[in-house]
Write a protein that holds these residues in place. Structure first.
Motif, PDB file in Angstrom:
ATOM      1  N   UNK A 190       0.816  -1.220   0.000  1.00 13.88           N
ATOM      2  CA  UNK A 190       0.000   0.000   0.000  1.00 13.88           C
ATOM      3  C   UNK A 190       0.851   1.273   0.000  1.00 13.88           C
ATOM      4  N   UNK A 191       1.935   1.265   0.760  1.00 14.01           N
ATOM      5  CA  UNK A 191       2.770   2.464   0.836  1.00 14.01           C
ATOM      6  C   UNK A 191       3.344   2.779  -0.541  1.00 14.01           C
ATOM      7  N   UNK A 192       3.787   1.736  -1.240  1.00 16.61           N
ATOM      8  CA  UNK A 192       4.370   1.910  -2.575  1.00 16.61           C
ATOM      9  C   UNK A 192       3.350   2.487  -3.556  1.00 16.61           C
ATOM     10  N   UNK A 193       2.153   1.902  -3.613  1.00 19.51           N
ATOM     11  CA  UNK A 193       1.190   2.382  -4.619  1.00 19.51           C
ATOM     12  C   UNK A 193       0.702   3.789  -4.288  1.00 19.51           C
ATOM     13  N   UNK A 194       0.636   4.121  -3.005  1.00 20.65           N
ATOM     14  CA  UNK A 194       0.290   5.496  -2.621  1.00 20.65           C
ATOM     15  C   UNK A 194       1.376   6.468  -3.057  1.00 20.65           C
ATOM     16  N   UNK A 195       2.604   6.062  -2.866  1.00 21.43           N
ATOM     17  CA  UNK A 195       3.745   6.904  -3.244  1.00 21.43           C
ATOM     18  C   UNK A 195       3.774   7.113  -4.760  1.00 21.43           C
ATOM     19  N   UNK A 196       3.337   6.103  -5.497  1.00 20.78           N
ATOM     20  CA  UNK A 196       3.405   6.179  -6.959  1.00 20.78           C
ATOM     21  C   UNK A 196       2.208   6.897  -7.578  1.00 20.78           C
ATOM     22  N   UNK A 197       1.210   7.255  -6.762  1.00 22.15           N
ATOM     23  CA  UNK A 197       0.120   8.070  -7.296  1.00 22.15           C
ATOM     24  C   UNK A 197      -1.229   7.392  -7.437  1.00 22.15           C
ATOM     25  N   UNK A 198      -1.392   6.178  -6.917  1.00 19.57           N
ATOM     26  CA  UNK A 198      -2.708   5.528  -6.982  1.00 19.57           C
ATOM     27  C   UNK A 198      -3.715   6.324  -6.153  1.00 19.57           C
ATOM     28  N   UNK A 199      -4.932   6.444  -6.654  1.00 15.62           N
ATOM     29  CA  UNK A 199      -5.979   7.218  -5.965  1.00 15.62           C
ATOM     30  C   UNK A 199      -7.092   6.333  -5.413  1.00 15.62           C
ATOM     31  N   UNK A 200      -7.378   5.233  -6.097  1.00 17.17           N
ATOM     32  CA  UNK A 200      -8.338   4.245  -5.606  1.00 17.17           C
ATOM     33  C   UNK A 200      -7.612   2.902  -5.556  1.00 17.17           C
ATOM     34  N   UNK A 201      -7.591   2.297  -4.375  1.00 19.60           N
ATOM     35  CA  UNK A 201      -6.922   1.011  -4.190  1.00 19.60           C
ATOM     36  C   UNK A 201      -7.965  -0.090  -4.243  1.00 19.60           C
ATOM     37  N   UNK A 217      -7.866  -3.712   8.749  1.00 22.14           N
ATOM     38  CA  UNK A 217      -7.104  -3.901   7.511  1.00 22.14           C
ATOM     39  C   UNK A 217      -7.341  -2.711   6.561  1.00 22.14           C
ATOM     40  N   UNK A 218      -8.572  -2.296   6.449  1.00 26.46           N
ATOM     41  CA  UNK A 218      -8.891  -1.176   5.546  1.00 26.46           C
ATOM     42  C   UNK A 218      -8.229   0.109   6.042  1.00 26.46           C
ATOM     43  N   UNK A 219      -8.353   0.364   7.335  1.00 28.23           N
ATOM     44  CA  UNK A 219      -7.757   1.581   7.896  1.00 28.23           C
ATOM     45  C   UNK A 219      -6.246   1.575   7.706  1.00 28.23           C
ATOM     46  N   UNK A 220      -5.641   0.428   7.938  1.00 23.53           N
ATOM     47  CA  UNK A 220      -4.193   0.288   7.852  1.00 23.53           C
ATOM     48  C   UNK A 220      -3.691   0.495   6.419  1.00 23.53           C
ATOM     49  N   UNK A 221      -4.371  -0.141   5.478  1.00 19.92           N
ATOM     50  CA  UNK A 221      -3.962  -0.048   4.067  1.00 19.92           C
ATOM     51  C   UNK A 221      -4.100   1.400   3.575  1.00 19.92           C
ATOM     52  N   UNK A 222      -5.207   2.051   3.939  1.00 17.16           N
ATOM     53  CA  UNK A 222      -5.383   3.448   3.504  1.00 17.16           C
ATOM     54  C   UNK A 222      -4.337   4.363   4.151  1.00 17.16           C
ATOM     55  N   UNK A 223      -4.072   4.132   5.421  1.00 21.43           N
ATOM     56  CA  UNK A 223      -3.090   4.979   6.120  1.00 21.43           C
ATOM     57  C   UNK A 223      -1.698   4.811   5.509  1.00 21.43           C
ATOM     58  N   UNK A 224      -1.338   3.572   5.175  1.00 22.47           N
ATOM     59  CA  UNK A 224      -0.028   3.326   4.567  1.00 22.47           C
ATOM     60  C   UNK A 224       0.064   4.002   3.198  1.00 22.47           C
ATOM     61  N   UNK A 225      -1.017   3.940   2.442  1.00 24.80           N
ATOM     62  CA  UNK A 225      -1.009   4.575   1.116  1.00 24.80           C
ATOM     63  C   UNK A 225      -0.891   6.093   1.254  1.00 24.80           C
ATOM     64  N   UNK A 226      -1.610   6.672   2.227  1.00 27.68           N
ATOM     65  CA  UNK A 226      -1.512   8.123   2.450  1.00 27.68           C
ATOM     66  C   UNK A 226      -0.103   8.520   2.884  1.00 27.68           C
ATOM     67  N   UNK A 227       0.500   7.655   3.678  1.00 24.71           N
ATOM     68  CA  UNK A 227       1.877   7.888   4.109  1.00 24.71           C
ATOM     69  C   UNK A 227       2.802   7.916   2.892  1.00 24.71           C
ATOM     70  N   UNK A 228       2.591   6.984   1.986  1.00 24.23           N
ATOM     71  CA  UNK A 228       3.384   6.946   0.756  1.00 24.23           C
ATOM     72  C   UNK A 228       3.180   8.194  -0.073  1.00 24.23           C
ATOM     73  N   UNK A 229       1.940   8.626  -0.168  1.00 20.17           N
ATOM     74  CA  UNK A 229       1.640   9.839  -0.942  1.00 20.17           C
ATOM     75  C   UNK A 229       2.323  11.058  -0.312  1.00 20.17           C
ATOM     76  N   UNK A 230       2.265  11.131   1.022  1.00 19.85           N
ATOM     77  CA  UNK A 230       2.898  12.260   1.721  1.00 19.85           C
ATOM     78  C   UNK A 230       4.404  12.269   1.487  1.00 19.85           C
ATOM     79  N   UNK A 231       5.001  11.101   1.477  1.00 16.62           N
ATOM     80  CA  UNK A 231       6.443  10.998   1.217  1.00 16.62           C
ATOM     81  C   UNK A 231       6.761  11.528  -0.177  1.00 16.62           C
ATOM     82  N   UNK A 232       5.936  11.126  -1.152  1.00 14.56           N
ATOM     83  CA  UNK A 232       6.185  11.569  -2.532  1.00 14.56           C
ATOM     84  C   UNK A 232       6.026  13.075  -2.656  1.00 14.56           C
ATOM     85  N   UNK A 233       5.012  13.621  -1.961  1.00 15.92           N
ATOM     86  CA  UNK A 233       4.774  15.062  -2.044  1.00 15.92           C
ATOM     87  C   UNK A 233       5.889  15.856  -1.385  1.00 15.92           C
ATOM     88  N   UNK A 234       6.390  15.319  -0.287  1.00 17.03           N
ATOM     89  CA  UNK A 234       7.469  16.013   0.415  1.00 17.03           C
ATOM     90  C   UNK A 234       8.718  16.074  -0.457  1.00 17.03           C
TER      91      UNK A 234
END
Ligand code: DX5
Ligand code: ZN
Length: 250
Positions: A190-201, A217-234
């Motif tokens: 999830x972290x990887x796909x969030x970092x790469x720009x996925x919007x719907x998992x 599981x849902x909360x965790x996967x979404x949080x990890x993806x958001x974390x990835x997105x935040x990393x990419x944005x930073x």
């Protein structure tokens, strides 16, 4: 380079790997656990080597929830059935760009019916295959497994190559346009796909085959993806609230 506000990352629960003897209960579980959308995998045993369910089943499930229904049609002849999927209450209908019949007229019919139209691309199909249809696309669905079965591993190289540039194929006039990633999304990826720009998992087996609570599981996967997105944005220059359409790399 245009900027687009992608909104929060959403999770579409795929019921493919649920207990098929009780699909209504599976949908209810996903709703209660916090899914944002329901992803419905329709297979014809021809375009993919597996069979699932069709519009009558989806219509029957429509009364269970108001959450948006995303139909993912892994079928060779969607032109013949698309009106039935509209009537069944699908909010988005995604067909495959690899089919032999023309996809443009089908996408036009979906949009004319007031639903979101999408194209899915198999792992080995280049994203450039979407180019002729980009004015019609509300959904770009990047497949990170070979379509047909749940429970496979996400192809990381495919995700890295396609997700960062997938949004450039969304129609400029699409109010709800989104990049979906389908296949092998779970806690580990999830972290990887969030970092790469996925919007719907799209998440299937991770929700149904593990002895873990679905809500967690849902909360965790979404949080990890958001974390990835935040990393990419930073790491990226420009506004932290937008994703850069057309940005290369990842
Ligand atoms: C595969 C389907 C996927 C599948 C995802 O052909 O399109 O939607 O259900 O399942 P997981 O999450 O197990 O890869
Ligand atoms: Zn799917």
């Amino acid at each position: 380079m245009a900027a687009r506000d992608a909104g929060p990352i959403r999770l579409a629960a795929s019921i493919l790997d649920s207990n098929l003897a009780n699909l209504a209960q599976a949908v209810r579980r996903c709703v209660r656990a916090g899914a944002d959308r329901i992803h419905l995998d329709v297979m014809d045993g021809h375009f993919v080597p597996n069979l699932t369910f069709g519009p009558r089943t989806i219509r029957a499930l429509r009364s269970v929830t108001d959450l948006p229904f995303d139909a993912h049609l892994m079928i060779a002849n969607p032109a013949r059935f698309v009106d039935e999927f509209v009537a069944a209450g699908c909010d988005s209908i995604t067909i495959h760009v690899e089919i032999e019949e023309p996809v443009g007229p089908v996408l036009e019919r979906i949009r004319a019916a007031g639903r979101l139209a999408g194209l899915a691309v198999k792992p080995r199909t280049p994203l450039a295959a979407l180019e002729p249809y980009r004015h019609l696309l509300d959904v770009v669905m990047v497949m990170t497994v070979e379509p047909g079965f749940g429970g496979q591993q996400l192809m990381r190289a495919v995700a890295r190559e396609k997700l960062p540039v997938a949004a450039r194929y969304l129609a400029a006039d699409s109010a709800e346009g989104a990049v979906h990633v389908d296949g092998g999304v779970n806690r580990e990826t999830a972290e990887l796909v969030g970092r790469l720009g996925a919007e719907v998992l799209v998440v299937g087996s991770a929700l149904f085959q593990r002895s873990r609570a679905m809500a967690e599981e849902i909360a965790r996967i979404k949080a990890l993806a958001e974390q990835g997105r935040a990393t990419a944005r930073a790491a990226a220059p420009g506004s932290p609230k937008t994703v850069l359409v057309g940005a290369e790399g990842g």
